[in-house]
Design an enzyme around this catalytic site. Structure first.
Site, PDB file in Angstrom:
ATOM      1  N   GLU A  89       7.200  -5.039   4.941  1.00 36.95           N
ATOM      2  CA  GLU A  89       7.245  -3.625   5.288  1.00 36.95           C
ATOM      3  C   GLU A  89       7.352  -3.357   6.801  1.00 36.95           C
ATOM      4  OE1 GLU A  89       5.604  -3.655   1.058  1.00 36.95           O
ATOM      5  OE2 GLU A  89       5.378  -5.095   2.819  1.00 36.95           O
TER       6      GLU A  89
ATOM      7  N   GLU B 297       4.163  -5.943  -4.910  1.00 42.96           N
ATOM      8  CA  GLU B 297       2.693  -5.143  -5.239  1.00 42.96           C
ATOM      9  C   GLU B 297       2.911  -4.838  -6.618  1.00 42.96           C
ATOM     10  OE1 GLU B 297       2.018  -2.483  -1.446  1.00 42.96           O
ATOM     11  OE2 GLU B 297       4.096  -2.444  -2.075  1.00 42.96           O
TER      12      GLU B 297
END
Length: 654
Positions: A500, A480
């Site tokens: 995640e 990210e």
């Protein structure tokens, strides 16, 4: 790469095992040399013991174990080191013997072979004074346990090109080189040996027992206690040697005289394993002992920093990793506060003639530094590098704050035309899981997302091109962070993913919104929903990487920035415009993953992509907070912390 280690005594086999573990899989070889067969046999047996233990614990595959055994070459013949690219002498602390070994070695190895000396304190200038090729000779000071301890202090030779080769070689061998000046005992052992000597003085004076000293120190700052470390390393006489080097230096004096008890102890233990001493003590004794220990630790640490022996960020990381304290000593000093640091040092100096209180402590002006991020500038391009190799450069809150402050600083620096965001070794393994697991409420979860979004927005909106240069694992928050940059250059070892869902959460630093805008909704959802990773070629073909994979991502990132600055290439942040999501998505095999978390993920992606990026990120933060209300988040987090990433969590889908 072909490496030689001279000396199969206390530290040589450990170094050989660490080196061979790093390069065996690539076809490298490590020669372990000694002049005594019994020493060589003992060293090989120790290495075989390490391999056996690693196999039993599941930390080494059978194929890797075979590669290590095949790549290790024990030898009594120095001539066998002729083909080596790098040789580390780890046989002795005796200067005349070191020089003799070096003279013999130079008759064997090529002129371009790098030579290192594993010494705890002898200056490089003294060791290399009579060499034929002094520019290729370096101090390489490792730490206990040498096979897995990351830092190595390096004293450079003054030849820039050979210095770069030396640093690159140590990195390839799995070490983190820390450059120091050529001062007696360099940085870490100046601090450590004086710390041990003060503990020994306390015992010698009868103020406290070894058990009390170690208990007081370990409880306050960690590290196991100085005398316990001496027992582990059998280091009493080595400490005497280092104290004598510092005593006789230009900056030395009588205060450095080693306490007699160190010589008297010799290799004898401070602690009897069968009859440990009574460590109980009252608060008054605890304060007396701790104040003296802290005075020595802080004064020697700031001496090293003030004298420029080691750069502050390097020194803080070095003292934490090599000495085992719960924090680096500069950060620990900040925690105690400048008044306490000044007080303990000046009080100690008043009672101990010859004790030096550094200028920064005298003036109460401790250096300001970043703990986890290094910033360098060269020819208009700045590099912001995360340096937490012990956790694959995981992004905790402090690290993200330091990245943000560095970006703001560089954004206001007119001399900087572009910025590279990278890490010590190219890896960015994601957010700090322990920090995420400590979040207590949905509001806490939402808040940490907003914090991360603000950091990443600082990068995306910098006004100067920012290029990520990454290699190795680039996962979760690391991916990210890279997507907030204006371009991405990847190395051949890239492992890219948003894993995640394995933890029972969704991405929270923009992954649900930037990834689909960057590589397309269908591809992004496949990665987001399955948590699977891709390699460098796929990352480029998907459009995640700006250019094809590069052997040297940082150098390629510099070239890309220069092309953008020259107007030859157009870089920019991810397009913030809304993106259409197909009403029907391709089926995805969710496997063991939580259906409850998948439902939140799909909702966040659908609703967020229908809005401009900033609003989509707000949707993502809300969704991350919603995960906290599920049972599966708790299951996923606990499973990861207890079992690691290879064991799938048993989600309940609720």
């Amino acid at each position: 790469m072909i490496v030689g280690v001279i000396g199969s005594g206390s530290i040589g086999p450990d170094l050989a095992y660490g080196f061979v573990s790093a390069i065996a899989k690539e076809g490298g070889r490590v020669y372990l040399h000694d002049i005594k067969q019994e020493a060589l046999d003992a060293g090989v047996a120790r290495i075989e013991g390490y391999v056996k233990k690693a196999l039993a614990r599941g930390k080494l595959a059978e194929s890797a174990a075979r590669a290590v055994k095949e790549a290790l070459v024990p030898t009594l013949r120095l001539e066998d080191l002729a083909a080596c690219d790098y040789v580390l002498e780890a046989a002795t602390e005796d200067l005349p013997i070191k020089r003799k070994i070096l003279a013999a070695l130079e008759n064997v190895v090529r002129p371009d072979c790098l030579i290192g000396f594993a010494t705890s304190g002898i200056p490089r200038a003294e060791i290399a004074s009579d060499t034929r090729h002094p520019a290729r000779c370096f101090v390489n000071h490792p730490f206990f346990p040498a096979w897995r301890s990351l830092p190595v202090e390096v004293v450079l030779s003054g030849d820039a090109a050979l210095g770069e080769r030396m640093i690159a070689t140590l990195k390839k061998l799995g070490k983190v080189p820390i450059v120091t000046a050529d001062a007696p005992c360099f940085a870490a052992d100046d601090i450590f040996c004086n710390y041990v000597s003060e503990a020994a003085r306390i015992v010698q004076e009868g103020l406290a027992t070894p058990a009390q000293v170690d208990a007081i120190v370990n409880e306050a700052i960690g590290g196991g206690g100085p005398l316990n470390v001496m027992d582990l390393t059998r280091g009493n006489l080595l400490t005497v040697h280092c104290q004598e080097l510092m005593r006789d230096a230009a900056t030395g004096g009588a205060w450095f005289e080693p306490p007699a008890i160190l010589r008297e102890r010799g290799n004898a233990l401070w602690h009897d394993p069968k009859n440990p001493g009574d460590a109980r003590h009252d608060a008054e004794l605890g304060k007396k002992v701790l104040d003296r220990i802290l005075a020595v630790l802080f004064a020697r640490t700031y001496f090293v920093a003030d004298e420029g022996i080691c750069e502050a960020s390097d020194l803080d990381w070095l003292t934490r990793m090599s000495l085992g304290f719960r924090k680096g000593l500069l950060e620990l000093a900040e925690e105690y506060g400048v008044e306490r640091v000044h007080s303990v040092c000046t009080a100690y100096a008043a009672e101990h003639p010859g004790f030096h209180v550094p200028k920064s402590i005298q003036e109460k002006k401790l250096p300001v530094f970043r703990k986890n991020v290094l910033v360098t500038r060269e020819d208009g391009i700045a590099t912001v590098a995360v340096r937490r190799p012990e956790v694959r450069n995981a992004l905790n809150r402090q690290t993200l704050e330091e990245i943000q402050s560095a970006m703001k600083e560089l954004g206001g620096d007119a001399s900087v035309r572009g910025v590279i965001l990278t890490s010590y070794d190219g890896a960015l393994a994601g957010a700090d899981i322990n920090e995420l697991a400590s979040l207590r409420t949905p509001a806490d979860c939402e808040a940490i997302c907003h914090f991360g979004h603000a950091v990443l927005d600082t990068i995306a909106s910098l006004g100067k091109p920012v290029v990520a240069a990454v290699d190795g694992p680039v996962l979760g928050g690391g991916a990210e962070l890279s997507m907030a940059c204006h371009g991405r250059v990847v190395g051949p070892n890239l492992v890219l993913g948003q894993p995640e869902v394995n933890l029972g959460i969704i991405p929270g630093y923009g992954g649900t919104q930037r990834l689909p805008r960057l590589i397309g909704v269908e591809r992004a959802l496949d990665l987001l929903r399955t948590g699977r990773s891709i390699g460098a070629k796929e990352a480029f073909s998907f459009g995640w990487a700006t250019i094809e994979p590069q052997a040297d991502p940082v150098a390629a990132a510099k070239a890309l920035l220069r092309a953008e600055i020259a107007g030859e290439k157009k870089l920019g942040p991810v397009n913030p415009a809304p993106v259409a999501v197909p009403a029907k998505l391709p089926p995805v095999d969710l496997g063991h993953h939580s259906r409850a978390i998948d439902a939140i993920l799909l909702d966040v992606v659908r609703r967020g992509l229908a809005l401009p990026l900033a609003e989509g990120l707000a949707i993502e933060a809300q969704g991350f907070g919603r995960c906290k209300s599920t049972v599966d988040l708790d299951i996923g987090m606990k499973n990861f912390i207890q079992n690691g990433p290879r064991v799938p969590a048993a989600f309940l889908h609720e």
